[in-house]
Design an enzyme around this catalytic site. Sequence first.
Site, PDB file in Angstrom:
ATOM      1  CE  LYS A  83      41.335  18.228  34.266  1.00 56.55           C
ATOM      2  NZ  LYS A  83      40.461  17.590  33.247  1.00 56.55           N
ATOM      3  CB  SER A 158      38.453  20.562  32.116  1.00 56.34           C
ATOM      4  OG  SER A 158      38.554  19.163  32.322  1.00 56.34           O
ATOM      5  CB  SER A 182      38.077  17.313  29.856  1.00 54.31           C
ATOM      6  OG  SER A 182      36.966  18.145  30.063  1.00 54.31           O
TER       7      SER A 182
END
Length: 471
Positions: A83, A158, A182
């Site tokens: 990520k 997220s 997330s």
Amino acid sequence: MATFEEQSTVHAFRDDALGEHDAVGLAEAIRRREVGAAEVARDAAARVRAVEARLNAVQVHVDAPADGSKADGAFAGVPTFVKDNVDYLGLPTGHGSAAFAPRAVRRHAPFTRQFLNSGVTVLGKTRLPEFGFSPTTEYENAEPVRNPWHTGHSAGGSSGGSAALVAAGAVPIAHANDGGGSIRIPAACCGLVGLKPTRGRLVANAQSRQLPIDIVTDGVVSRSVRDSAAFLAAAERYWRNPKLPPLGLVEGPSERRLRIGFLLDSPNGVRSDAATRAAVTETATRLERLGHTVQPVELAIDPRFTEDFLTYWGLLSFLIGVTGRTFGADFDRRRMDGLSRGLREAYVQSWRRTPAVLRRLRRTREAYAAAFRGLDLVLTPVLAHTTPPLGHLAPTVPYPTLIERILAYVAFTPVNNVVGTPSVSVPAASATVDGLPVGVMFSGRPGDERTLLEVAFALEADRPFRRVQDL
């Protein structure tokens, strides 16, 4: 209004070196030399190219991916992504923000080293909403990350880019992290397994250690329970926190009969929608059929918890605005998106409450522990309502409306971040009327990821998770 193109299903599954393997299965095929790691990396890159124009999940591609640093690791040769809020040597870290121009970093983050030790091959970095604040991966001036099950809908946030790629079959597993849901939110939206580990289970990054309350934990999203279990076991072989009980490799359900509490509505008063309630109720029924005892439970947290967490959220945005030049000399907080700006501005109005907010948030662990008296796990929704269409939670929505919508959606997950306890999202057997996945969440005691994985294994064995490629 979404077009027909936007409303379609997208996946990359095909007859190639990856096949329909999960990460454990693919690693086994590589070890048996049925396929080669270079061939797998090449085919995974082709899969990413095949779906990226529709999903918008990738932030940075690695032009020449190298095999993982540990040839005998659990995931040796398995392609993956990290990520874009964790440093990877030689790649920029953009945090999903347009407020600065990211530059290539000079070293791996501590978690990156732990992840690479499992032997994965990193193909690039995935997109996230600005600084991971939003439960959807959308932007003010860029295309959103789309849900492969229904591309007119959110992939969650997220860790939305990671979840979209894994659900679509581009890679079998990908890095995610969780500061308020997330990992679990995009897992629920995309029909994946998403386990947020106990605080301290994995190595901490520098930013986490500087927070007044460390709410962020790294992990992965995966299509199978055994992949999430194998990831935690591999991470523990690299480094184990002596303050937590050892985990080892969890390989299937336990014969233990559990006492499981469940609640359908959030402790902060948000009522779940019908599809979500049905998913939790159906899961409770399945657990009883499997021999477990399921009973209603109350989580009597401070009624100010939601407001306090929102204040803490605003503190984080404020600190980013103040220290933003650490991201890049050109950082301009005026270019932060509407959600980040709104959080920061709200915090400026209420900053004097910070000491009391921190005290109350830290006391949440007492209410959490009280709810677990006589129980092994607690079953809840992941989210108060099912996956929204793109635009509903976009940062272009005026802040007062946007934050009201977010709080009516993300009503269950933040408690585990504040308390530091483990929690897992697994796909329910049911789906929405549009065919979208619905996630259910199990929360456990500190350090007890084992019980979470065992019950997730049991549900997966009882009824295999739905697959996007079968639609």
